[in-house]
Design an enzyme around this catalytic site. Structure first.
Site, PDB file in Angstrom:
ATOM      1  N   ASN A 167      43.708  33.386  54.490  1.00 60.12           N
ATOM      2  CA  ASN A 167      43.964  34.333  53.407  1.00 60.12           C
ATOM      3  C   ASN A 167      43.196  35.644  53.547  1.00 60.12           C
ATOM      4  O   ASN A 167      43.508  36.604  52.862  1.00 60.12           O
ATOM      5  CB  ASN A 167      43.643  33.680  52.059  1.00 60.12           C
ATOM      6  CG  ASN A 167      42.323  32.962  52.058  1.00 60.12           C
ATOM      7  OD1 ASN A 167      42.132  32.002  52.808  1.00 60.12           O
ATOM      8  ND2 ASN A 167      41.391  33.418  51.263  1.00 60.12           N
ATOM      9  N   HIS A 217      52.618  31.552  43.322  1.00 65.50           N
ATOM     10  CA  HIS A 217      52.327  32.959  43.042  1.00 65.50           C
ATOM     11  C   HIS A 217      51.973  33.798  44.261  1.00 65.50           C
ATOM     12  O   HIS A 217      51.740  35.002  44.134  1.00 65.50           O
ATOM     13  CB  HIS A 217      51.251  33.082  41.960  1.00 65.50           C
ATOM     14  CG  HIS A 217      49.851  32.777  42.397  1.00 65.50           C
ATOM     15  ND1 HIS A 217      48.942  33.768  42.677  1.00 65.50           N
ATOM     16  CD2 HIS A 217      49.206  31.606  42.604  1.00 65.50           C
ATOM     17  CE1 HIS A 217      47.782  33.206  43.016  1.00 65.50           C
ATOM     18  NE2 HIS A 217      47.926  31.898  42.975  1.00 65.50           N
ATOM     19  N   THR A 256      53.174  16.415  31.834  1.00 61.00           N
ATOM     20  CA  THR A 256      54.507  16.978  31.638  1.00 61.00           C
ATOM     21  C   THR A 256      54.712  18.162  32.578  1.00 61.00           C
ATOM     22  O   THR A 256      53.838  19.020  32.699  1.00 61.00           O
ATOM     23  CB  THR A 256      54.662  17.430  30.171  1.00 61.00           C
ATOM     24  OG1 THR A 256      54.498  16.273  29.349  1.00 61.00           O
ATOM     25  CG2 THR A 256      56.020  18.051  29.920  1.00 61.00           C
ATOM     26  N   CYS A 342      31.959  38.679  45.329  1.00 62.13           N
ATOM     27  CA  CYS A 342      30.984  38.648  44.245  1.00 62.13           C
ATOM     28  C   CYS A 342      30.616  37.210  43.956  1.00 62.13           C
ATOM     29  O   CYS A 342      31.364  36.495  43.311  1.00 62.13           O
ATOM     30  CB  CYS A 342      31.572  39.264  42.982  1.00 62.13           C
ATOM     31  SG  CYS A 342      31.365  41.028  42.917  1.00 62.13           S
TER      32      CYS A 342
HETATM   33  C1  PLP Z   1      45.422  31.473  46.744  1.00 65.01           C
HETATM   34  C2  PLP Z   1      45.043  30.382  47.671  1.00 65.01           C
HETATM   35  C3  PLP Z   1      44.726  29.101  47.190  1.00 65.01           C
HETATM   36  C4  PLP Z   1      44.636  28.789  45.711  1.00 65.01           C
HETATM   37  O1  PLP Z   1      45.906  28.749  45.138  1.00 65.01           O
HETATM   38  P1  PLP Z   1      46.071  28.735  43.539  1.00 65.01           P
HETATM   39  O2  PLP Z   1      47.495  28.382  43.344  1.00 65.01           O
HETATM   40  O3  PLP Z   1      45.729  30.113  43.098  1.00 65.01           O
HETATM   41  O4  PLP Z   1      45.140  27.704  42.995  1.00 65.01           O
HETATM   42  C5  PLP Z   1      44.440  28.120  48.105  1.00 65.01           C
HETATM   43  N1  PLP Z   1      44.462  28.366  49.430  1.00 65.01           N
HETATM   44  C6  PLP Z   1      44.754  29.583  49.928  1.00 65.01           C
HETATM   45  C7  PLP Z   1      44.767  29.778  51.406  1.00 65.01           C
HETATM   46  C8  PLP Z   1      45.043  30.627  49.066  1.00 65.01           C
HETATM   47  O5  PLP Z   1      45.308  31.827  49.562  1.00 65.01           O
END
Ligand code: PLP
Length: 420
Positions: A167, A217, A256, A342
């Site tokens: 990421n 997302h 749910t 941070c």
């Molecule tokens: C954003 C991310 C997550 C966390 O996902 P959420 O749905 O926000 O909990 C986990 N792993 C990677 C590589 C991510 O980029």
């Protein structure tokens, strides 16, 4: 092209400001996704677990359609998809679920130092309960070494968890090769594929993946809905649940279901399936355009993570002798991330960049660009110009940069430090 969902409060050369270039943190929802979700908030509000009336059947059918859409994008079958609240939960369920279910078989887990915190902190918690965890290093390219992996495996190893795409630096780990090693040794392979989903092709069978974490997302879908792929044969994977309750999702995840969210995630997967080939070409062209402009106009500037195996929309660059936070303040009409995190009150350099061998100062000088579906070429050009201009201005104020330009070797200087 439509806006990226932010408030438009400015307009320069046909570019709407601020510009969102942080698509690894989250993505704006695709309007087609929103449209697919709306009926499930009001008219079609049923509980997918209600088995004895039309409201329930309608919701269940929508959930099953989404299961198919998501399964198709990773080469799985619908029954292998478990819905969760997001990838943080999926990673927790995968790793803790295996640890608990297979504890008679062994107590050793292998991961890598550049994993997401949802994987690393889950592993750290398991260490408190008596599990052993090996954290594989990465090379300067950001990739694990397969020989290191083979050496780390012992007769107590139950799980290897390595992400598909990072990421921060966007590198693609060799999941096909990791999967082959795990299969040969009879060890389960979990992959956090959040950043790879819909951006590069994924196939759970080709890569021999046992469990895979996904989220909506980061794929132009809604926040707060995720999925876990759990293999049903060759071999069948079993997970201990974290949440006890109504026994939804084959007993692995009670609660749910978030029907509108799931419908949106499914739609996002369907769109990605159709548009990925073209979109990945467009995004990598924008990414290369940005990279080439920055590298050809600025010295002491380099790319982090190998570009040979890379996400189309990711670019992570160090602007040496520039403080990332100062750069961010200088470009406050552009949303990007710096190589500083941070943690509590202090700014810590990114552990991912440090793992590549970058010093603290170089890590702090780094910026992550996340280019996505709604970014345009005009935006990329605007961003490149703003960055080049701001980096040059900041370097004019940097005594270190001046010294380097005068040919002074900084490593040979004995600094007078007061120590702290
Ligand atoms: C954003 C991310 C997550 C966390 O996902 P959420 O749905 O926000 O909990 C986990 N792993 C990677 C590589 C991510 O980029």
């Amino acid at each position: 092209m439509s806006t990226n969902g932010t408030n438009v409060n400015n307009d320069v050369n046909g570019v709407k400001l601020p510009i969102y270039l942080d698509n690894h943190a989250t993505t704006p929802m695709d309007p087609r996704v929103l449209e697919s979700m709306i009926p499930y908030f009001t008219g079609k509000f049923g509980n997918a677990a209600s088995r004895n009336h039309q409201f329930g059947w309608e919701a269940e059918a929508a959930v099953e359609k989404a299961r198919e859409q998501i399964a198709k994008l990773i080469g799985a079958t619908a029954k292998e998809i478990i819905f969760t609240s997001g990838a943080t939960e999926s990673n927790n369920l995968a790793i803790k679920g295996v640890a608990e279910m297979y504890k008679e078989k062994g107590n050793h887990i292998i991961t890598a130092v550049t994993e997401h915190k949802a994987v690393l902190d889950t592993c750290k918690r398991l260490e408190k309960y008596g599990y052993r965890v090996t954290y594989l290093p990465v090379g300067a390219d950001g990739l694990i070494n397969l020989e290191d992996l083979k050496r780390a495996i012992d007769d107590k190893t139950i799980l290897v968890t390595i992400m598909a795409a990072n990421n921060e630096i966007g590198v693609l780990q060799p999941i096909d090769e990791i999967g082959a090693i795990c299969k040969e040794k009879g060890i389960l392979f979990h992959s956090d594929a959040v950043q790879a989903l819909g951006k590069v092709p994924l196939d759970v069978n080709k890569s021999n993946i046992s469990i895979m974490s996904l989220t909506g997302h980061k794929l132009y879908g809604p926040k707060g809905v995720g999925a876990l792929y759990v293999r049903r044969k060759n071999p069948r994977v079993q997970l201990s649940a974290i949440l006890d309750g109504g026994g939804h999702e084959r007993g692995m995840r009670s609660g749910t279901l978030n029907v509108p969210g799931i419908v949106g995630f499914g739609k996002a997967a369907e769109i990605a399936m159709q548009e990925m080939p073209e979109e990945s070409k467009r995004l990598s062209a924008l990414r290369d355009r940005l990279m080439n402009k920055l590298l050809s106009n600025l010295d002491e500037t380099h790319v982090n993570g190998t570009m040979e195996r890379h996400l189309p929309g990711n670019l992570n660059i160090s602007f040496v002798y520039v403080e990332g936070e100062s750069l961010l303040m200088g470009i406050n009409d552009i949303a990007v991330s710096s190589g500083s995190a941070c943690t509590s009150a202090t700014l810590e350099p990114s552990y991912v960049l440090k793992a590549l061998g970058l010093g603290d100062d170089v890590a702090h000088s780094s910026i992550r660009f996340g280019i996505g579906r709604f970014n345009t070429e005009a935006e990329i050009d605007y961003v490149a110009d703003r960055i080049i201009d701001t980096v040059k201005k900041l370097r004019e104020l940097s005594p270190l940069y001046e010294m380097v330009k005068e040919g002074i070797d900084l490593s040979k200087i004995e600094w007078q430090t007061e120590g702290h």
